[in-house]
Design a protein around this motif. Structure first.
Motif, mmCIF file in Angstrom:
data_model
loop_
_atom_site.group_PDB
_atom_site.id
_atom_site.type_symbol
_atom_site.label_atom_id
_atom_site.label_comp_id
_atom_site.label_asym_id
_atom_site.label_seq_id
_atom_site.Cartn_x
_atom_site.Cartn_y
_atom_site.Cartn_z
ATOM 1 N N ALA A 78 0.800 -1.228 0.000
ATOM 2 C CA ALA A 78 0.000 0.000 0.000
ATOM 3 C C ALA A 78 0.832 1.277 0.000
ATOM 4 N N LEU A 79 2.165 1.154 -0.125
ATOM 5 C CA LEU A 79 3.079 2.306 -0.168
ATOM 6 C C LEU A 79 3.175 3.015 1.188
ATOM 7 N N GLY A 80 4.007 4.077 1.216
ATOM 8 C CA GLY A 80 4.464 4.633 2.485
ATOM 9 C C GLY A 80 3.757 5.858 2.986
ATOM 10 N N SER A 81 2.624 6.255 2.411
ATOM 11 C CA SER A 81 1.833 7.360 2.951
ATOM 12 C C SER A 81 0.454 7.314 2.303
ATOM 13 N N PRO A 82 -0.551 7.877 2.971
ATOM 14 C CA PRO A 82 -1.886 7.910 2.354
ATOM 15 C C PRO A 82 -1.891 8.634 1.013
ATOM 16 N N ARG A 83 -1.104 9.708 0.903
ATOM 17 C CA ARG A 83 -1.052 10.441 -0.365
ATOM 18 C C ARG A 83 -0.521 9.551 -1.488
ATOM 19 N N LEU A 84 0.484 8.736 -1.205
ATOM 20 C CA LEU A 84 1.009 7.830 -2.226
ATOM 21 C C LEU A 84 -0.032 6.801 -2.638
ATOM 22 N N ALA A 85 -0.825 6.326 -1.682
ATOM 23 C CA ALA A 85 -1.885 5.378 -2.012
ATOM 24 C C ALA A 85 -2.922 6.030 -2.924
ATOM 25 N N GLU A 86 -3.225 7.301 -2.674
ATOM 26 C CA GLU A 86 -4.134 8.030 -3.560
ATOM 27 C C GLU A 86 -3.552 8.120 -4.966
ATOM 28 N N ARG A 87 -2.265 8.388 -5.047
ATOM 29 C CA ARG A 87 -1.632 8.516 -6.354
ATOM 30 C C ARG A 87 -1.560 7.159 -7.054
ATOM 31 N N HIS A 109 5.984 -3.522 7.214
ATOM 32 C CA HIS A 109 6.921 -2.416 7.407
ATOM 33 C C HIS A 109 6.282 -1.103 6.963
ATOM 34 N N ALA A 110 6.702 -0.014 7.613
ATOM 35 C CA ALA A 110 6.027 1.280 7.468
ATOM 36 C C ALA A 110 5.932 1.749 6.021
ATOM 37 N N ASP A 111 6.981 1.541 5.238
ATOM 38 C CA ASP A 111 6.973 2.051 3.865
ATOM 39 C C ASP A 111 6.054 1.260 2.941
ATOM 40 N N HIS A 112 5.453 0.196 3.470
ATOM 41 C CA HIS A 112 4.506 -0.608 2.690
ATOM 42 C C HIS A 112 3.069 -0.519 3.215
ATOM 43 N N ILE A 113 2.865 0.116 4.381
ATOM 44 C CA ILE A 113 1.541 0.031 5.012
ATOM 45 C C ILE A 113 0.870 1.368 5.304
ATOM 46 N N TYR A 114 1.603 2.467 5.290
ATOM 47 C CA TYR A 114 0.972 3.730 5.705
ATOM 48 C C TYR A 114 -0.075 4.222 4.708
ATOM 49 N N GLY A 115 -0.152 3.611 3.535
ATOM 50 C CA GLY A 115 -1.212 3.948 2.593
ATOM 51 C C GLY A 115 -2.471 3.127 2.766
ATOM 52 N N LEU A 116 -2.471 2.190 3.722
ATOM 53 C CA LEU A 116 -3.599 1.260 3.850
ATOM 54 C C LEU A 116 -4.929 1.955 4.106
ATOM 55 N N GLN A 117 -4.914 3.020 4.899
ATOM 56 C CA GLN A 117 -6.191 3.627 5.276
ATOM 57 C C GLN A 117 -6.940 4.174 4.062
ATOM 58 N N HIS A 118 -6.205 4.580 3.034
ATOM 59 C CA HIS A 118 -6.868 5.043 1.811
ATOM 60 C C HIS A 118 -7.640 3.893 1.162
ATOM 61 N N PHE A 119 -6.999 2.735 1.049
ATOM 62 C CA PHE A 119 -7.670 1.600 0.410
ATOM 63 C C PHE A 119 -8.803 1.065 1.282
ATOM 64 N N LYS A 120 -8.636 1.172 2.597
ATOM 65 C CA LYS A 120 -9.720 0.770 3.496
ATOM 66 C C LYS A 120 -10.946 1.655 3.267
ATOM 67 N N ASP A 157 0.731 12.236 9.312
ATOM 68 C CA ASP A 157 0.294 13.214 10.305
ATOM 69 C C ASP A 157 -0.542 12.530 11.387
ATOM 70 N N ALA A 158 -1.223 13.338 12.188
ATOM 71 C CA ALA A 158 -1.995 12.796 13.308
ATOM 72 C C ALA A 158 -3.134 11.893 12.844
ATOM 73 N N ASN A 159 -3.547 12.030 11.599
ATOM 74 C CA ASN A 159 -4.637 11.196 11.076
ATOM 75 C C ASN A 159 -4.149 9.868 10.501
ATOM 76 N N THR A 160 -2.845 9.742 10.323
ATOM 77 C CA THR A 160 -2.289 8.494 9.785
ATOM 78 C C THR A 160 -2.317 7.425 10.870
ATOM 79 N N ARG A 161 -2.758 6.250 10.512
ATOM 80 C CA ARG A 161 -2.867 5.182 11.507
ATOM 81 C C ARG A 161 -2.433 3.849 10.881
ATOM 82 N N ILE A 162 -2.125 2.909 11.737
ATOM 83 C CA ILE A 162 -1.782 1.561 11.294
ATOM 84 C C ILE A 162 -3.072 0.759 11.209
#
Length: 322
Positions: A78-87, A109-120, A157-162
């Motif tokens: 899912a890539l390393g940030s919600p913005r990357l997941a959007e892209r 690992h963080a660089d593969h999961i921080y985009g998960l919330q976008h796909f969720k 940021d504060a809205n980013t979650r695992i």
């Protein structure tokens, strides 16, 4: 203060703020280049940068893949940030308008999961190995996210979650989406305890996650390098035309390219193992070791000494168990 003087005093500050705002807007609009590359009849991946994560690159330092099926799109990592997941979703939309139905994680690992919330938020079902649960609940994960909110702001940021998985697997598992089979094969503990390789037989594409770093040195961390080497040999048993690594370019010559990661891990174990057996202190062992075969490989500077030290500690533990 006269109006003219006030304007003179404020002008540099206003210009600086305007420039900073324009730079951020440009980064938000463009960011580091991302382009979906074809690796199979219906399979694609995006390649992250060979860098450490930073605000400038939005933490785009890892790869992600996706496979288009008749019933929807399956994303791998899912890539390393919600913005990357959007892209990444924007890249998917250039290929198909089918919904993203699943995200399969090769590891947490963080660089593969921080985009998960976008796909969720898109309604995708997340699939991962159950060994990931320990990491999700650990202080390591919490502190890493806490540090990332500063080091990778504003993308983390504060809205980013695992985000935990919806489906946890414990052993080899096959799922079907639109008639397309995805074989999920646990290959850890290697790079992490929860490593999964994802093979798509109809595409002859293998998504290897961070077992395989192509064209750059891996980060070994707390990995079980002995098991990792065995897992790399296992990757070569799949009937894959293309292997997509967790970092670096996709490989159409996996025997050669995977061999570089294997040879590096073997060199770490041989050299640090000899030092442990001879009771040579780490700093002395590191300085005496010939690193010339790998010193020109990208990420040698940031990764090698740490890799060597972690391997030294691992081999000390192995020696105590003999």
């Amino acid at each position: 203060m006269p109006l003219l003087s006030l304007r003179h005093w404020l002008l540099p500050t206003l210009l600086a703020l305007a420039a900073a705002g324009a730079a951020l807007a440009q980064t938000e609009d463009t960011g580091p280049a991302m382009r979906a590359q074809t690796v199979g009849p219906h399979s694609y991946y995006v390649e992250g940068l060979t860098q450490l994560g930073s605000p400038k690159n939005q933490n785009f330092i890892s790869n992600a893949g996706f496979v288009v099926t008749p019933a929807g799109v399956v994303v791998i990592d899912a890539l390393g940030s919600p913005r990357l997941a959007e892209r990444l979703t924007q890249q998917i939309r250039q290929v198909t308008d089918k919904p993203v139905t699943h995200v399969i994680l090769t590891h947490y690992h963080a660089d593969h999961i921080y985009g998960l919330q976008h796909f969720k938020q898109l309604g995708a079902q997340i699939v991962a190995h159950s060994a990931s649960r320990e990491y999700i609940q650990s202080d390591t994960a919490r502190l890493r996210l806490q540090a990332s909110r500063t080091d990778l702001a504003p993308w983390i940021d504060a809205n980013t979650r695992i985000v935990p998985a919806d489906v946890w697997i414990d052993g080899p598992t096959s799922i079907q989406v639109g008639g397309v089979v995805f074989d999920l094969v646990p290959v850890g503990p290697s790079h992490t305890p929860e490593d999964i390789a994802v093979f798509v037989p109809s595409e002859k594409v293998l998504f290897a996650g961070d077992l395989f770093f192509n064209g750059r040195l891996p980060f070994v961390g707390q990995a079980n390098s002995k098991q990792w080497i065995e897992s790399l040999e296992r990757l070569l048993t799949f009937d894959a035309r293309t292997v997509v690594p967790g970092h670096g370019a996709a490989s159409t010559d996996p025997k050669k390219d995977i061999g570089m990661t294997r040879d590096y891990l073997q060199h770490l174990r041989q050299t640090m193992g000899a030092a442990v057996n001879d009771f040579v202190p780490f700093d002395e062992a590191y300085e005496k070791t010939d690193w010339s075969a790998f010193s020109g490989v990208p990420m040698f500077g940031p990764a090698n000494r740490m890799n060597a030290y972690n391997t030294y500690l691992l081999l000390e533990q192995e020696a105590l168990k003999r």
